[in-house]
Design a protein around this motif. Structure first.
Motif, PDB file in Angstrom:
ATOM      1  N   LEU B  67       0.812  -1.219   0.000  1.00 29.92           N
ATOM      2  CA  LEU B  67       0.000   0.000   0.000  1.00 29.92           C
ATOM      3  C   LEU B  67       0.842   1.264   0.000  1.00 29.92           C
ATOM      4  O   LEU B  67       0.504   2.239  -0.655  1.00 29.92           O
ATOM      5  N   THR B  68       1.953   1.251   0.739  1.00 28.15           N
ATOM      6  CA  THR B  68       2.693   2.501   0.955  1.00 28.15           C
ATOM      7  C   THR B  68       4.052   2.532   0.261  1.00 28.15           C
ATOM      8  O   THR B  68       4.670   3.588   0.179  1.00 28.15           O
ATOM      9  N   GLY B  69       4.535   1.391  -0.195  1.00 23.81           N
ATOM     10  CA  GLY B  69       5.876   1.329  -0.757  1.00 23.81           C
ATOM     11  C   GLY B  69       6.963   1.362   0.294  1.00 23.81           C
ATOM     12  O   GLY B  69       8.144   1.354  -0.028  1.00 23.81           O
ATOM     13  N   ILE B 103       4.274  10.668   7.802  1.00 21.76           N
ATOM     14  CA  ILE B 103       3.217  10.898   6.820  1.00 21.76           C
ATOM     15  C   ILE B 103       3.737  11.606   5.562  1.00 21.76           C
ATOM     16  O   ILE B 103       3.028  11.701   4.561  1.00 21.76           O
ATOM     17  N   ASP B 104       4.964  12.095   5.610  1.00 19.05           N
ATOM     18  CA  ASP B 104       5.511  12.734   4.409  1.00 19.05           C
ATOM     19  C   ASP B 104       6.287  11.759   3.536  1.00 19.05           C
ATOM     20  O   ASP B 104       6.693  12.110   2.430  1.00 19.05           O
ATOM     21  N   ALA B 105       6.501  10.545   4.035  1.00 21.98           N
ATOM     22  CA  ALA B 105       7.372   9.615   3.309  1.00 21.98           C
ATOM     23  C   ALA B 105       6.626   8.342   2.956  1.00 21.98           C
ATOM     24  O   ALA B 105       6.689   7.358   3.675  1.00 21.98           O
ATOM     25  N   TYR B 106       5.885   8.389   1.882  1.00 22.87           N
ATOM     26  CA  TYR B 106       5.244   7.169   1.399  1.00 22.87           C
ATOM     27  C   TYR B 106       4.961   7.366  -0.081  1.00 22.87           C
ATOM     28  O   TYR B 106       5.041   8.490  -0.596  1.00 22.87           O
ATOM     29  N   ASP B 107       4.616   6.309  -0.746  1.00 21.41           N
ATOM     30  CA  ASP B 107       4.417   6.345  -2.190  1.00 21.41           C
ATOM     31  C   ASP B 107       2.986   6.780  -2.502  1.00 21.41           C
ATOM     32  O   ASP B 107       2.061   5.986  -2.430  1.00 21.41           O
ATOM     33  N   LYS B 108       2.836   8.048  -2.822  1.00 19.54           N
ATOM     34  CA  LYS B 108       1.483   8.609  -2.963  1.00 19.54           C
ATOM     35  C   LYS B 108       0.737   7.996  -4.139  1.00 19.54           C
ATOM     36  O   LYS B 108      -0.486   7.849  -4.099  1.00 19.54           O
ATOM     37  N   GLU B 109       1.484   7.648  -5.175  1.00 20.01           N
ATOM     38  CA  GLU B 109       0.840   7.047  -6.347  1.00 20.01           C
ATOM     39  C   GLU B 109       0.236   5.682  -5.992  1.00 20.01           C
ATOM     40  O   GLU B 109      -0.906   5.372  -6.346  1.00 20.01           O
ATOM     41  N   LEU B 110       1.033   4.919  -5.263  1.00 22.09           N
ATOM     42  CA  LEU B 110       0.599   3.585  -4.851  1.00 22.09           C
ATOM     43  C   LEU B 110      -0.655   3.692  -3.971  1.00 22.09           C
ATOM     44  O   LEU B 110      -1.624   2.940  -4.143  1.00 22.09           O
ATOM     45  N   VAL B 111      -0.607   4.646  -3.052  1.00 20.40           N
ATOM     46  CA  VAL B 111      -1.743   4.823  -2.145  1.00 20.40           C
ATOM     47  C   VAL B 111      -2.993   5.196  -2.933  1.00 20.40           C
ATOM     48  O   VAL B 111      -4.073   4.642  -2.715  1.00 20.40           O
ATOM     49  N   ARG B 112      -2.840   6.116  -3.879  1.00 19.49           N
ATOM     50  CA  ARG B 112      -3.997   6.522  -4.681  1.00 19.49           C
ATOM     51  C   ARG B 112      -4.552   5.336  -5.446  1.00 19.49           C
ATOM     52  O   ARG B 112      -5.759   5.145  -5.540  1.00 19.49           O
ATOM     53  N   SER B 113      -3.653   4.536  -6.017  1.00 18.86           N
ATOM     54  CA  SER B 113      -4.100   3.420  -6.853  1.00 18.86           C
ATOM     55  C   SER B 113      -4.886   2.382  -6.041  1.00 18.86           C
ATOM     56  O   SER B 113      -5.655   1.613  -6.597  1.00 18.86           O
ATOM     57  N   HIS B 114      -4.681   2.398  -4.721  1.00 22.10           N
ATOM     58  CA  HIS B 114      -5.455   1.476  -3.879  1.00 22.10           C
ATOM     59  C   HIS B 114      -6.733   2.111  -3.377  1.00 22.10           C
ATOM     60  O   HIS B 114      -7.455   1.514  -2.585  1.00 22.10           O
TER      61      HIS B 114
END
Lengths: 226, 226
Positions: B67-69, B103-114
């Motif tokens: 989810l977050t990378g 909360i500033d360090a995660y893969d935003k694209e991956l999160v959106r795609s889920h």
DNA sequence: TCAAAAGTGTTAAGTTTACACCCATGA
DNA sequence: TCATGGGTGTAAACTTAACACTTTTGA
């Protein structure tokens, strides 16, 4: 029923019980020598598999009742052990519980038939698999909880002397407690009630017997700290 | 391999992750709207099934990373939920974990795609199954642990101001903390180190940036209490 | 110049710890 | 009569909680 998850893997799920008793001023565990493979003959916790139609909590209660004959026992879930190779037989995920029982009230015949024995917690033999780690975790969690909530009484008969209660807490904490400080705290908890009964077994002079009043405790949401 | 347990039932075992972040002076959870049956479209925790060749802990890490990378995230097991009918689809035993992430360090694209979103913990919508209970337990356990061990820093970037640290603990405890008392305690913990860097974003005057030194903490086995 | 956040000590209240002797009784 | 466990209070140390003003600086 629609099978949503049919692409997924199912696993064996078991419960293991760390069963505490209080005997001769020491915490004891009820341990058994396995009569089944794998690891036949070695010491282990009492365990069993979760069935399709019972909750994990119910499985723990059932397994405890199978060994001790007791129901309505105080139990807490401790942790789930899920390493792939933890059981060398097959893959089993195990949910660990601890139980607190009055060491005078259990079905001794049933316990004997399972090849189970009470063993002082400081004298525990090597256990199979990850059961020693389970015991360590359960013990630590029970210790923490016993200090903040009145669960220790489950290890005593209904009536007990203050010295016995103190000895119990000394066993739980593994350290001596000052008698006057301990009694001062107990005196402030009015849900630990003095009865008019006296125990003449433990001393010549006789010691007042107390009981824990659960209703009074719940009602007033009193603070607990021992 | 010998099949010792073949008479027993296997069950689906899943993990569910309560993912905490700290944003705008509030705790947030990363929640997703299910794209699969059962309960398509409703809010839930991120979860997944435990596979035959991975430990339960590893499954939780994998699910979080999917989810977050993120890897090497602080996670704790909370509890196992094992009611028979807890998942209306099929029988699933779920092991719950919480994760603390910056909360500033995660893969935003991956999160959106889920189809996942950060939601303030006070504004959580109804969740499927027993997920609200999972959140409540995870939150309580995290709160207890955060007071006794230095895990809160996992919710902050490496450098942080004391005001930000205080706001974090206020969010965790859900109550205001006295600034001078808080700073007094922090000053006594020499593993919370003042750097020579200054944050000019949060105030005109500028606030010193601190960092948590894990090695120093482990080395001296220092007491922690916030 | 003023609004906004940073930074800084002291005192009172409450909690925890340490400590020693007399009492009642049965053997 | 004496050995054994039961029962009792006080003072010091420590911890926690309450509380208000000055500083810096960018807008």
């Amino acid at each position: 029923m629609v099978k949503y998850y049919s692409a997924e893997t199912k696993l064996y799920v078991s419960v293991d019980c760390v069963i505490f008793g209080f005997h001769q001023d020491a915490l004891n565990l009820l341990l058994l020598q396995r009569k089944m493979e794998p690891a036949r003959g070695r010491w282990s916790l009492m365990g069993g598999f979760v069935k399709a139609n019972e909750s994990v909590d119910d499985a723990a209660k059932r397994v405890l009742a199978e060994l001790t004959g007791l129901e309505n026992v105080y139990m807490e879930q401790v942790h789930t052990f899920g390493a792939v190779e933890r059981d060398p037989g097959e893959r089993v995920v195990s949910v660990v519980y601890y139980a607190l029982i009055d060491i005078d009230a259990y079905d001794k015949e049933l316990v004997r038939s399972h090849n189970a024995h009470w063993i002082k917690i400081e004298e525990i033999p090597p256990l199979i698999f990850d059961h020693e780690e389970m015991v360590a975790l359960a013990r630590e969690q029970m210790k923490q909880k016993a200090g903040r909530e009145p669960i220790g009484f489950n290890l005593l008969p209904e009536l007990f002397t203050l010295t016995r209660l103190q000895n119990l807490y000394e066993a739980i904490y593994g350290e001596a407690i000052d008698k006057r400080n301990f009694r001062k705290k107990v005196a402030e908890m009015d849900f630990i009630e003095k009865t008019d009964k006296v125990d003449k077994v433990s001393s010549k002079r006789g010691a007042s017997l107390y009981k824990f009043n659960m209703e009074a405790y719940n009602l007033r949401k009193t603070k607990f700290k021992l």
